[in-house]
Design a protein around this motif. Structure first.
Motif, PDB file in Angstrom:
ATOM      1  N   ALA A   7       0.845  -1.195   0.000  1.00 29.27           N
ATOM      2  CA  ALA A   7       0.000   0.000   0.000  1.00 29.27           C
ATOM      3  C   ALA A   7       0.881   1.246   0.000  1.00 29.27           C
ATOM      4  CB  ALA A   7      -0.902  -0.001   1.225  1.00 29.27           C
ATOM      5  N   PHE A   8       0.497   2.240  -0.814  1.00 22.31           N
ATOM      6  CA  PHE A   8       1.284   3.455  -0.912  1.00 22.31           C
ATOM      7  C   PHE A   8       1.367   4.178   0.427  1.00 22.31           C
ATOM      8  CE2 PHE A   8       1.512   8.064  -1.590  1.00 22.31           C
ATOM      9  CZ  PHE A   8       2.776   8.124  -2.127  1.00 22.31           C
ATOM     10  N   ALA A   9       0.307   4.151   1.204  1.00 22.22           N
ATOM     11  CA  ALA A   9       0.312   4.838   2.503  1.00 22.22           C
ATOM     12  C   ALA A   9       1.390   4.270   3.421  1.00 22.22           C
ATOM     13  CB  ALA A   9      -1.060   4.725   3.163  1.00 22.22           C
ATOM     14  N   ASP A  10       1.600   2.963   3.382  1.00 23.67           N
ATOM     15  CA  ASP A  10       2.637   2.346   4.203  1.00 23.67           C
ATOM     16  C   ASP A  10       4.035   2.769   3.755  1.00 23.67           C
ATOM     17  OD1 ASP A  10       0.614   1.060   5.575  1.00 23.67           O
ATOM     18  OD2 ASP A  10       0.788  -0.786   4.374  1.00 23.67           O
ATOM     19  N   VAL A  11       4.246   2.812   2.448  1.00 26.74           N
ATOM     20  CA  VAL A  11       5.552   3.206   1.921  1.00 26.74           C
ATOM     21  C   VAL A  11       5.787   4.690   2.167  1.00 26.74           C
ATOM     22  CG1 VAL A  11       6.960   3.346  -0.168  1.00 26.74           C
ATOM     23  CG2 VAL A  11       5.465   1.396   0.183  1.00 26.74           C
ATOM     24  N   TYR A  12       4.749   5.495   1.983  1.00 28.08           N
ATOM     25  CA  TYR A  12       4.873   6.946   2.169  1.00 28.08           C
ATOM     26  C   TYR A  12       5.158   7.295   3.634  1.00 28.08           C
ATOM     27  CZ  TYR A  12       3.810  11.927   1.717  1.00 28.08           C
ATOM     28  OH  TYR A  12       3.878  13.285   1.729  1.00 28.08           O
ATOM     29  N   ALA A  13       4.645   6.499   4.556  1.00 28.06           N
ATOM     30  CA  ALA A  13       4.879   6.759   5.979  1.00 28.06           C
ATOM     31  C   ALA A  13       6.348   6.603   6.345  1.00 28.06           C
ATOM     32  CB  ALA A  13       4.024   5.819   6.821  1.00 28.06           C
ATOM     33  N   THR A  14       7.074   5.787   5.618  1.00 26.88           N
ATOM     34  CA  THR A  14       8.490   5.568   5.903  1.00 26.88           C
ATOM     35  C   THR A  14       9.391   6.207   4.851  1.00 26.88           C
ATOM     36  OG1 THR A  14       8.485   3.475   4.707  1.00 26.88           O
ATOM     37  CG2 THR A  14       8.003   3.397   7.078  1.00 26.88           C
ATOM     38  N   ALA A  15       8.868   7.133   4.059  1.00 25.27           N
ATOM     39  CA  ALA A  15       9.631   7.744   2.970  1.00 25.27           C
ATOM     40  C   ALA A  15      10.757   8.619   3.510  1.00 25.27           C
ATOM     41  CB  ALA A  15       8.705   8.572   2.088  1.00 25.27           C
ATOM     42  N   ASP A  16      11.833   8.684   2.736  1.00 27.85           N
ATOM     43  CA  ASP A  16      13.018   9.462   3.096  1.00 27.85           C
ATOM     44  C   ASP A  16      13.155  10.628   2.118  1.00 27.85           C
ATOM     45  OD1 ASP A  16      15.453  10.418   3.924  1.00 27.85           O
ATOM     46  OD2 ASP A  16      16.583   8.597   3.441  1.00 27.85           O
ATOM     47  N   ALA A  17      12.981  11.841   2.624  1.00 32.12           N
ATOM     48  CA  ALA A  17      13.024  13.028   1.766  1.00 32.12           C
ATOM     49  C   ALA A  17      14.406  13.244   1.159  1.00 32.12           C
ATOM     50  CB  ALA A  17      12.595  14.265   2.548  1.00 32.12           C
ATOM     51  N   SER A  18      15.479  12.842   1.851  1.00 30.97           N
ATOM     52  CA  SER A  18      16.821  13.021   1.287  1.00 30.97           C
ATOM     53  C   SER A  18      17.023  12.134   0.054  1.00 30.97           C
ATOM     54  CB  SER A  18      17.890  12.736   2.338  1.00 30.97           C
ATOM     55  OG  SER A  18      17.824  11.389   2.754  1.00 30.97           O
ATOM     56  N   LYS A  19      16.441  10.947   0.062  1.00 28.59           N
ATOM     57  CA  LYS A  19      16.490  10.102  -1.126  1.00 28.59           C
ATOM     58  C   LYS A  19      15.611  10.689  -2.230  1.00 28.59           C
ATOM     59  CE  LYS A  19      17.571   5.786   1.222  1.00 28.59           C
ATOM     60  NZ  LYS A  19      17.081   4.440   1.571  1.00 28.59           N
ATOM     61  N   GLY A  20      14.541  11.376  -1.829  1.00 27.73           N
ATOM     62  CA  GLY A  20      13.677  12.040  -2.807  1.00 27.73           C
ATOM     63  C   GLY A  20      14.382  13.180  -3.511  1.00 27.73           C
ATOM     64  N   ALA A  21      15.326  13.828  -2.812  1.00 26.70           N
ATOM     65  CA  ALA A  21      16.108  14.899  -3.446  1.00 26.70           C
ATOM     66  C   ALA A  21      16.937  14.332  -4.589  1.00 26.70           C
ATOM     67  CB  ALA A  21      17.000  15.576  -2.419  1.00 26.70           C
ATOM     68  N   LYS A  22      17.445  13.123  -4.425  1.00 30.20           N
ATOM     69  CA  LYS A  22      18.190  12.466  -5.502  1.00 30.20           C
ATOM     70  C   LYS A  22      17.262  12.093  -6.645  1.00 30.20           C
ATOM     71  CE  LYS A  22      21.662  10.667  -2.368  1.00 30.20           C
ATOM     72  NZ  LYS A  22      22.206   9.473  -1.713  1.00 30.20           N
TER      73      LYS A  22
END
Length: 167
Positions: free
Chosen positions: A59-74
Motif C-alpha cells: 500500500a502506498f500509505a505504508d511506503v509513504y509513511a516511511t519515505a526518506d526526503a533526502s532520497k527524494g532529493a536524488k
C-alpha cells in the motif's frame, strides 16, 4: 605539390580502411550475436516454476509513511530538467514548490493542457503517486513527456521531498 596520383592514394586508403572497419563489424556481429545461436541444448530444472512469480503489492500509505526526503532529493534530479522548485519559476513544466496539497493546474504563468482537471482536483500524495507512476495512463492527453517512475519507494521519497520543500 599534390598531384592526381596522391589524391587517388589517399582516397583508396580511406576506402580500404572503411572496408576493413565494415568487414570487422560484420564478423564481430556474426561471432557474438546472441540470438543467432538457436535454442539452448538442455534445460536445468531448478524446482521452481518460472511463470509463478508472486508479486506482493504494498500500500502506498505504508511506503509513504516511511519515505526518506533526502532520497527524494536524488530522485528529483530526473524532474529538474523540466521543473523548478522556486515559486513562480516555470520551466518546460510548472514549478513544484508547494505542489503537495495544491489545486491542480494553478501554477501561475504556466499553460496547462487541461487533461489533469478531468482526473483530479487537488494534488494529494496518493494522486501524485498515481500520476508519477504513469502520467499518460493517469491523465490521457497530458503534455508531460515523462514515462513514469516505476519503483513505489522512489515515488514516495520524491513526494516526501516535494512536501518538505515548502515548509
Amino acid at each position: 605539390m599534390f598531384d592526381t596520383m596522391t589524391f587517388t592514394k589517399i582516397a583508396a586508403s580511406l576506402c580500404g580502411a572503411l572496408l576493413v572497419l565494415l568487414l570487422g563489424k560484420w564478423a564481430a556481429e556474426e561471432l557474438y550475436h546472441v540470438d543467432g545461436h538457436g535454442e539452448q541444448a538442455y534445460a536445468i530444472d531448478t524446482g521452481t516454476d518460472e511463470g509463478a512469480e508472486e508479486v506482493v503489492e504494498v500500500a502506498f500509505a505504508d511506503v509513504y509513511a516511511t519515505a526518506d526526503a533526502s532520497k527524494g532529493a536524488k530522485a528529483f534530479r530526473q524532474c529538474s530538467a523540466c521543473h523548478k522548485l522556486e515559486a513562480g519559476a516555470n520551466g518546460a513544466g510548472p514549478y513544484l514548490y508547494g505542489v503537495v496539497g495544491r489545486t491542480v493546474e494553478t501554477a501561475e504563468g504556466f499553460g496547462y493542457s487541461g487533461a489533469l482537471n478531468a482526473v483530479v482536483d487537488v494534488w494529494t500524495p496518493e494522486h501524485l503517486n498515481a500520476f508519477l507512476e504513469n502520467p499518460r495512463g493517469y491523465a490521457p492527453g497530458t503534455s508531460m513527456g515523462y514515462n513514469g517512475m516505476k519503483k513505489i519507494e522512489d515515488r514516495a521519497n520524491l513526494i516526501a521531498y516535494l512536501d518538505s520543500i515548502d515548509d
